[in-house]
Every structure is written in structure tokens, then in C-alpha cells.
Design a protein around this motif. Sequence first.
Motif, PDB file in Angstrom:
ATOM      1  N   ALA A 136       0.837  -1.199   0.000  1.00  0.00           N
ATOM      2  CA  ALA A 136       0.000   0.000   0.000  1.00  0.00           C
ATOM      3  C   ALA A 136       0.872   1.248   0.000  1.00  0.00           C
ATOM      4  N   VAL A 137       0.505   2.225  -0.826  1.00  0.00           N
ATOM      5  CA  VAL A 137       1.205   3.511  -0.891  1.00  0.00           C
ATOM      6  C   VAL A 137       0.187   4.605  -0.560  1.00  0.00           C
ATOM      7  N   PRO A 138       0.169   5.077   0.683  1.00  0.00           N
ATOM      8  CA  PRO A 138      -0.828   6.067   1.081  1.00  0.00           C
ATOM      9  C   PRO A 138      -0.370   7.508   0.880  1.00  0.00           C
ATOM     10  N   GLU A 139      -1.350   8.391   0.791  1.00  0.00           N
ATOM     11  CA  GLU A 139      -1.090   9.821   0.897  1.00  0.00           C
ATOM     12  C   GLU A 139      -1.049  10.190   2.378  1.00  0.00           C
ATOM     13  N   ASP A 140      -0.527  11.363   2.678  1.00  0.00           N
ATOM     14  CA  ASP A 140      -0.568  11.855   4.045  1.00  0.00           C
ATOM     15  C   ASP A 140      -2.010  11.902   4.536  1.00  0.00           C
ATOM     16  N   GLY A 141      -2.253  11.340   5.726  1.00  0.00           N
ATOM     17  CA  GLY A 141      -3.584  11.379   6.316  1.00  0.00           C
ATOM     18  C   GLY A 141      -4.511  10.268   5.875  1.00  0.00           C
ATOM     19  N   GLN A 142      -4.027   9.322   5.080  1.00  0.00           N
ATOM     20  CA  GLN A 142      -4.861   8.217   4.638  1.00  0.00           C
ATOM     21  C   GLN A 142      -4.661   6.980   5.501  1.00  0.00           C
ATOM     22  N   SER A 143      -5.747   6.222   5.680  1.00  0.00           N
ATOM     23  CA  SER A 143      -5.666   4.878   6.243  1.00  0.00           C
ATOM     24  C   SER A 143      -5.687   3.895   5.086  1.00  0.00           C
ATOM     25  N   ILE A 144      -5.468   2.625   5.394  1.00  0.00           N
ATOM     26  CA  ILE A 144      -5.503   1.645   4.309  1.00  0.00           C
ATOM     27  C   ILE A 144      -6.911   1.502   3.760  1.00  0.00           C
ATOM     28  N   TRP A 145      -7.934   1.691   4.613  1.00  0.00           N
ATOM     29  CA  TRP A 145      -9.306   1.640   4.093  1.00  0.00           C
ATOM     30  C   TRP A 145      -9.537   2.783   3.108  1.00  0.00           C
ATOM     31  N   ASP A 146      -8.940   3.953   3.376  1.00  0.00           N
ATOM     32  CA  ASP A 146      -9.102   5.086   2.455  1.00  0.00           C
ATOM     33  C   ASP A 146      -8.568   4.754   1.072  1.00  0.00           C
ATOM     34  N   ILE A 147      -7.471   4.004   1.021  1.00  0.00           N
ATOM     35  CA  ILE A 147      -6.881   3.649  -0.266  1.00  0.00           C
ATOM     36  C   ILE A 147      -7.868   2.843  -1.105  1.00  0.00           C
ATOM     37  N   PHE A 148      -8.640   1.972  -0.442  1.00  0.00           N
ATOM     38  CA  PHE A 148      -9.566   1.110  -1.168  1.00  0.00           C
ATOM     39  C   PHE A 148     -10.980   1.667  -1.231  1.00  0.00           C
ATOM     40  N   GLY A 149     -11.177   2.888  -0.765  1.00  0.00           N
ATOM     41  CA  GLY A 149     -12.458   3.546  -0.952  1.00  0.00           C
ATOM     42  C   GLY A 149     -13.411   3.438   0.214  1.00  0.00           C
ATOM     43  N   PHE A 186      -5.926  -0.702  10.474  1.00  0.00           N
ATOM     44  CA  PHE A 186      -6.454  -0.379   9.153  1.00  0.00           C
ATOM     45  C   PHE A 186      -7.264   0.918   9.166  1.00  0.00           C
ATOM     46  N   ASN A 187      -7.756   1.311  10.350  1.00  0.00           N
ATOM     47  CA  ASN A 187      -8.550   2.536  10.468  1.00  0.00           C
ATOM     48  C   ASN A 187      -7.700   3.780  10.635  1.00  0.00           C
ATOM     49  N   GLN A 188      -6.503   3.631  11.195  1.00  0.00           N
ATOM     50  CA  GLN A 188      -5.707   4.792  11.571  1.00  0.00           C
ATOM     51  C   GLN A 188      -4.957   5.375  10.377  1.00  0.00           C
ATOM     52  N   PRO A 189      -5.016   6.688  10.194  1.00  0.00           N
ATOM     53  CA  PRO A 189      -4.278   7.330   9.099  1.00  0.00           C
ATOM     54  C   PRO A 189      -2.800   7.437   9.415  1.00  0.00           C
ATOM     55  N   VAL A 190      -2.008   7.592   8.357  1.00  0.00           N
ATOM     56  CA  VAL A 190      -0.559   7.697   8.503  1.00  0.00           C
ATOM     57  C   VAL A 190      -0.116   9.113   8.158  1.00  0.00           C
ATOM     58  N   SER A 191       0.988   9.533   8.755  1.00  0.00           N
ATOM     59  CA  SER A 191       1.572  10.837   8.439  1.00  0.00           C
ATOM     60  C   SER A 191       2.665  10.666   7.392  1.00  0.00           C
ATOM     61  N   PHE A 192       2.598  11.483   6.341  1.00  0.00           N
ATOM     62  CA  PHE A 192       3.657  11.498   5.333  1.00  0.00           C
ATOM     63  C   PHE A 192       3.785  12.926   4.814  1.00  0.00           C
ATOM     64  N   LYS A 193       4.449  13.753   5.617  1.00  0.00           N
ATOM     65  CA  LYS A 193       4.575  15.168   5.271  1.00  0.00           C
ATOM     66  C   LYS A 193       5.992  15.703   5.414  1.00  0.00           C
ATOM     67  N   ASN A 194       6.909  14.874   5.908  1.00  0.00           N
ATOM     68  CA  ASN A 194       8.291  15.298   6.105  1.00  0.00           C
ATOM     69  C   ASN A 194       8.987  15.456   4.748  1.00  0.00           C
ATOM     70  N   PRO A 195       9.467  16.646   4.406  1.00  0.00           N
ATOM     71  CA  PRO A 195      10.132  16.839   3.106  1.00  0.00           C
ATOM     72  C   PRO A 195      11.311  15.895   2.899  1.00  0.00           C
ATOM     73  N   ALA A 196      12.041  15.584   3.963  1.00  0.00           N
ATOM     74  CA  ALA A 196      13.178  14.668   3.831  1.00  0.00           C
ATOM     75  C   ALA A 196      12.719  13.265   3.483  1.00  0.00           C
ATOM     76  N   ALA A 197      11.553  12.876   3.986  1.00  0.00           N
ATOM     77  CA  ALA A 197      11.002  11.562   3.657  1.00  0.00           C
ATOM     78  C   ALA A 197      10.611  11.511   2.186  1.00  0.00           C
ATOM     79  N   LYS A 198      10.041  12.587   1.697  1.00  0.00           N
ATOM     80  CA  LYS A 198       9.593  12.634   0.312  1.00  0.00           C
ATOM     81  C   LYS A 198      10.754  12.678  -0.672  1.00  0.00           C
ATOM     82  N   ALA A 199      11.947  13.010  -0.175  1.00  0.00           N
ATOM     83  CA  ALA A 199      13.134  13.071  -1.036  1.00  0.00           C
ATOM     84  C   ALA A 199      13.877  11.743  -1.108  1.00  0.00           C
TER      85      ALA A 199
END
Length: 265
Positions: A136-149, A186-199
Motif C-alpha cells: 500500500a502507498v498512502p497519501e498523508d492522512g490516509q488509512s488503508i481503508w481510504d486507499i480502497f475507498g 487499518f482505520n488509523q491514518p498515517v503521516s507522510f509530510k516530512n520533506p526529507a522523507a519525500k526526497a
Amino acid sequence: MLPAFSRRALMGLFGLAAATPAAVQAGPNDAPPKQTFVVVHGATAGGWEWKRTGQFLQEDGHTVYRATLTGLGERMHLNSPDVDLQTHINDVVNLILFEDLTDVVLTGHSYGGMVITGVMDRIPERIKHVVFLDAAVPEDGQSIWDIFGSAPPLNSDRFKDGFMQVPWVKPGDKPPHSVKHSIKCFNQPVSFKNPAAKALQVTYVAFVPKDKSAEERAKTDKSWQRADSRGWTIRTFPGGHVAQQEDPRGVATLIEQSIADRNRK
């Protein structure tokens, strides 16, 4: 609403596709430099599922840590409906910090893609390369359920008492085997906002069965599309969702070769 869940459906739920295949055959003189791998398994599994792949990596001279997330695998005695995605992110972050690992090649399979996304966000300075393996490749603030709708019905025999159940495991089955998995993961969203992580340099790999078309699946695979939009390298590997058990040597070689991948600008 998602369809009824079974072992096959679970694999489909957490197994995502990709596009054009990339070669995974190593040349005879291509001895890879020695690396430190941290491998994160998928839902209901454990580090045991990556034992053979890890052994091949070790035989090639690498250092391998096969994380087992809280409540799963040999840590099933810690299982609780209060275990969530953040618990599992902490598992891997603390493994890396307490082992004092640097230049880590971080890999995640299936649900493990959610976990390693959170790890990337927390300690990007410790990471050299990241490999999403049918993950799974989530956006910032998404849970795995969000990925599948949407989430599946959580009051069924498949999802009850705060856990996703594993009906394919029968009483008396000997370990290693899957174990029930807290729904909070599966309900909890993940954080992905660190610029260093995105690099960070990242490879996305899809395990594609012989009877499936990677190109057709890529058209509806949101995780593949997200990886591609980020400029990550896209690879495919022939096999089912647990290709690491079907061809552990091939998957080990694929991971080794992925380290040379570089993001598109």
C-alpha cells in the motif's frame, strides 16, 4: 462495500499491481555492495514469512533484520484490539534506533507499506533506500481503508471483536501461520509530510501472477499510480501476492538490484 473476505480476497486487498516489468537478473560480475536491510511484513503475518528471502540476502553478505510487528507472528501473545498502526510504526522506528542502524534499506510488503511510510516520515535520516513490495502507498492522512475507498462491514464473522480474523488457520495448526490482526491498524491514518522523507529514493514493486496483465491492473491501481506520480521507480516481479515464499531467491535479488534505482525528477 467490499466483497466477502477470504484468503484469496485478503491477498487481493493488500496486493497492488504495477506497470512495465524490470529485469531482475544479476550479471555474473555484479557483486552488490553489502547493505543493511530492515524487512517489514504484511497483515496477519510475521517476520517468519520473510525467513527464506532473508537467508538469501544474508548469504550474499548483507545484514538483515526481519521485524515482527506487535501482536503478530511470534509476538501474538501481545495481540490486542488496542494495537494500531502507530504501534507498528513505533516497532520499526525503535528497532532501527536501538540497533543504531544507518543507511537502511527499508522494505515493506502489503500492509507493511503503511508502516514503512510512517517510518520514512519519522526517521528519514536513517534510511538509504525504500522498497514497497506489492504494498500500500498512502497519501498523508490516509488509512488503508481510504486507499480502497471504504471499510468492509466490521460486524461480520470476518471482522469481529476488534480484529480481522484469519479463517484459513484452523485450531491445531502448527506455527508459523497467520494470526488475527487489530482493526485499528487499518482505520488509523498515517503521516507522510516530512520533506526529507519525500526526497528518499524509492522503488515500487508489483508481484504480478502469470494470468494477470500488469498494464490492465495499473490502470486502476491507486498505489501504483501514486508511486509513479512521485517519480519512484516501478518494477514488476512474476508471482502472487506472497511471491517471497514462492521465489525467495528471486525476490532477494530484486531487492538487491532495486537499491540502484533513482527517482525521476
